[in-house]
Design a protein around this motif. Structure first.
Motif, PDB file in Angstrom:
ATOM      1  N   THR D   9       0.857  -1.188   0.000  1.00  0.00           N
ATOM      2  CA  THR D   9       0.000   0.000   0.000  1.00  0.00           C
ATOM      3  C   THR D   9       0.892   1.236   0.000  1.00  0.00           C
ATOM      4  OG1 THR D   9      -0.075   0.178   2.387  1.00  0.00           O
ATOM      5  CG2 THR D   9      -1.778  -1.181   1.343  1.00  0.00           C
ATOM      6  N   PHE D  10       0.324   2.347  -0.489  1.00  0.00           N
ATOM      7  CA  PHE D  10       1.091   3.586  -0.567  1.00  0.00           C
ATOM      8  C   PHE D  10       0.235   4.773  -0.146  1.00  0.00           C
ATOM      9  CE2 PHE D  10       3.042   0.585  -3.442  1.00  0.00           C
ATOM     10  CZ  PHE D  10       4.372   0.672  -3.057  1.00  0.00           C
ATOM     11  N   ALA D  11       0.940   5.821   0.268  1.00  0.00           N
ATOM     12  CA  ALA D  11       0.324   7.114   0.586  1.00  0.00           C
ATOM     13  C   ALA D  11      -0.797   6.950   1.612  1.00  0.00           C
ATOM     14  CB  ALA D  11      -0.131   7.811  -0.690  1.00  0.00           C
ATOM     15  N   GLN D  12      -1.978   7.568   1.350  1.00  0.00           N
ATOM     16  CA  GLN D  12      -3.046   7.513   2.357  1.00  0.00           C
ATOM     17  C   GLN D  12      -3.440   6.073   2.707  1.00  0.00           C
ATOM     18  OE1 GLN D  12      -2.972   9.494  -0.342  1.00  0.00           O
ATOM     19  NE2 GLN D  12      -4.511  11.120  -0.277  1.00  0.00           N
ATOM     20  N   THR D  53     -11.509   6.452  -3.514  1.00  0.00           N
ATOM     21  CA  THR D  53     -11.072   5.932  -4.800  1.00  0.00           C
ATOM     22  C   THR D  53      -9.740   5.236  -4.596  1.00  0.00           C
ATOM     23  OG1 THR D  53     -12.109   7.779  -5.935  1.00  0.00           O
ATOM     24  CG2 THR D  53     -10.448   6.546  -7.174  1.00  0.00           C
ATOM     25  N   ILE D  55      -6.826   2.760  -6.371  1.00  0.00           N
ATOM     26  CA  ILE D  55      -6.297   2.187  -7.604  1.00  0.00           C
ATOM     27  C   ILE D  55      -5.641   0.853  -7.256  1.00  0.00           C
ATOM     28  CG2 ILE D  55      -4.800   2.622  -9.582  1.00  0.00           C
ATOM     29  CD1 ILE D  55      -6.834   4.808  -9.290  1.00  0.00           C
ATOM     30  N   ALA D  57      -3.073  -2.426  -8.537  1.00  0.00           N
ATOM     31  CA  ALA D  57      -2.060  -2.925  -9.475  1.00  0.00           C
ATOM     32  C   ALA D  57      -1.760  -4.377  -9.129  1.00  0.00           C
ATOM     33  CB  ALA D  57      -0.792  -2.091  -9.381  1.00  0.00           C
ATOM     34  N   THR D  64      -7.923  -3.893 -12.760  1.00  0.00           N
ATOM     35  CA  THR D  64      -9.259  -3.561 -12.262  1.00  0.00           C
ATOM     36  C   THR D  64      -9.654  -4.595 -11.214  1.00  0.00           C
ATOM     37  OG1 THR D  64     -10.128  -4.795 -14.134  1.00  0.00           O
ATOM     38  CG2 THR D  64     -10.029  -2.403 -14.363  1.00  0.00           C
ATOM     39  N   PHE D  78      -3.574   1.876  -3.788  1.00  0.00           N
ATOM     40  CA  PHE D  78      -3.121   3.246  -3.491  1.00  0.00           C
ATOM     41  C   PHE D  78      -4.116   4.252  -4.051  1.00  0.00           C
ATOM     42  CE2 PHE D  78      -0.565   1.223  -6.903  1.00  0.00           C
ATOM     43  CZ  PHE D  78      -0.985   1.936  -8.016  1.00  0.00           C
ATOM     44  N   PRO D  80      -5.404   7.865  -6.079  1.00  0.00           N
ATOM     45  CA  PRO D  80      -5.022   8.509  -7.335  1.00  0.00           C
ATOM     46  C   PRO D  80      -3.700   9.249  -7.153  1.00  0.00           C
ATOM     47  CG  PRO D  80      -7.348   8.843  -6.928  1.00  0.00           C
ATOM     48  CD  PRO D  80      -6.784   8.182  -5.686  1.00  0.00           C
ATOM     49  N   VAL D  81      -2.879   9.250  -8.191  1.00  0.00           N
ATOM     50  CA  VAL D  81      -1.511   9.756  -8.068  1.00  0.00           C
ATOM     51  C   VAL D  81      -1.494  11.289  -8.135  1.00  0.00           C
ATOM     52  CG1 VAL D  81      -0.709   7.620  -9.091  1.00  0.00           C
ATOM     53  CG2 VAL D  81      -0.975   9.650 -10.537  1.00  0.00           C
ATOM     54  N   THR D  82      -0.462  11.870  -7.537  1.00  0.00           N
ATOM     55  CA  THR D  82      -0.385  13.333  -7.455  1.00  0.00           C
ATOM     56  C   THR D  82       1.046  13.849  -7.649  1.00  0.00           C
ATOM     57  OG1 THR D  82      -0.153  13.120  -5.057  1.00  0.00           O
ATOM     58  CG2 THR D  82      -2.368  13.533  -5.895  1.00  0.00           C
TER      59      THR D  82
END
Lengths: 84, 160, 160, 84
Positions: D9-12, D53, D55, D57, D64, D78, D80-82
């Motif tokens: 997992t990443f970020a939030q 939301t 995403i 992988a 999906t 993760f 949406p990317v920023t």
């Protein structure tokens, strides 16, 4: 400078006319168009030099053939620009 | 802001640093995007190989027109800073011709401004390019796609 | 071509020289236009002052996605070369975040390609930005204007 | 690796779930959606982490929720990317 315009030319207009800078008697010339007519009549080289799209500037500001001129003005003729 | 006509080559890093330092002086922390454009001499034209170019300008008027165009572009796109340098004289293949740098808060303005300045530079700054081919020297002609160049040239301050 | 994730700062001149040298090696004399984009950390967001950012990535996948995006952009715009570098980790205000350089024969392709790459980078490369405000740390949220980001992300290879 | 997925997992999603990487028993899970359901049911932190939301992988390729999974796959979740 009492009765004199300074004429400058660049690129093809300079090469074809053979004159990059000249003094020109103002006399009865009232506009840029009058000067263009006299230069075209001066000789074949000038006639050819002014025979395409020619841009005019007066005192380093773009202008149109109907722009009035006065003694001491710097008038320039050159082709569309191609820098960049 | 700077707008210069030069004969010698220029340094990417030097121009970039100067542009950013000016921007930070007045708008510290507000520059989020910098777009630069560099034009180089290619070794071919539509007719074949060339051996460099030569650029003629109208001393005095060229500097004035370039400065005016830079100022107009900065105002129009609310840039934080803008710089433009154009070389004149004899340039060989692969040499640098022109450099433009635009600083903005957001990237769209920086991209749009750099595109705009280059479009108008090619129409409204008194510079003329001659190419050196094997069989002689030829002035670059305005392309059919630039048919409105003279008109744009006559109204360089129009806003849209 | 190059596409890298880095922690340390990068040199404008170094990246430009590397980009051009690669392009000239394969397409000597054919590069007429180079557009670069640099993204910097601004000191404010919509809510006020910030004290830098931190960028998280997905090691392995980020590099793959960045390389794929660079290759797609080069193909789509028939570029002579492309380079992209993105930093990760803690970055202070005014620091460089990202650099993109596009070499093309003509300027329109170079501009369009750099815009395109930045648009898709913001939608399709696994990087996440956190901002440091006076009252805490906040992940940057995808803006309303990016509402289709997830969709674009799921179809990064679409051609138009 | 016989019956194991690696979840990242990443970020939030990483911060809220409190787990950046974990091993997960494949068991009867056939798709990404099955894994999402089990993780949401695991505890409140995971339920919250996967509540926006998200995403997905699989093996570092976007996918999906209906994408099938197999033992040894690396599955990532993760926001949406920023970047950029």
């Amino acid at each position: 400078m009492e009765n004199i315009l300074v004429i400058k030319t660049f690129a093809q207009v300079r090469e074809v006319s053979g004159e990059g800078e000249l003094e020109f008697s103002l006399d009865a010339h009232k506009t840029i168009a009058d000067v263009l007519l006299s230069l075209k009549a001066k000789n074949d080289k000038w006639a050819l030099a002014l025979d395409g799209t020619v841009i005019c500037a007066k005192n380093q500001q773009l202008c149109t053939p109907d722009t009035p001129i006065a003694a001491g003005d710097e008038v320039a003729f050159f082709p569309p620009v191609t820098g960049g | 802001m700077y707008a210069r006509i030069v004969t010698n080559d220029f340094s990417q890093q030097g121009l970039y640093d100067e542009l950013l330092a000016q921007a930070q002086q007045e708008h510290a922390g507000a520059v989020g995007a910098i777009v630069t454009f560099t034009g180089l001499v290619r070794d071919t034209n539509a007719d074949g190989t060339i051996d460099g170019i030569s650029l003629e300008h109208y001393p005095g008027m060229t500097e004035t027109a370039l400065t005016q165009l830079a100022q107009d572009t900065m105002d129009k796109f609310a840039l934080r800073n803008i710089g433009v340098v154009h070389r004149v004289g004899r340039l060989h293949n692969n040499e640098q011709i022109v450099w433009v740098g635009c600083c903005a808060s957001h990237r769209k303005s920086a991209f749009d401004a750099a595109c705009y300045l280059m479009d108008f530079l090619k129409k409204s700054v008194p510079l003329w390019k001659k190419e050196f081919a094997a069989d002689g020297e030829y002035w670059v002609e305005v392309k059919a796609s630039d048919e409105h160049a003279a008109l744009a040239w006559l109204t360089p301050k129009e806003k849209d």
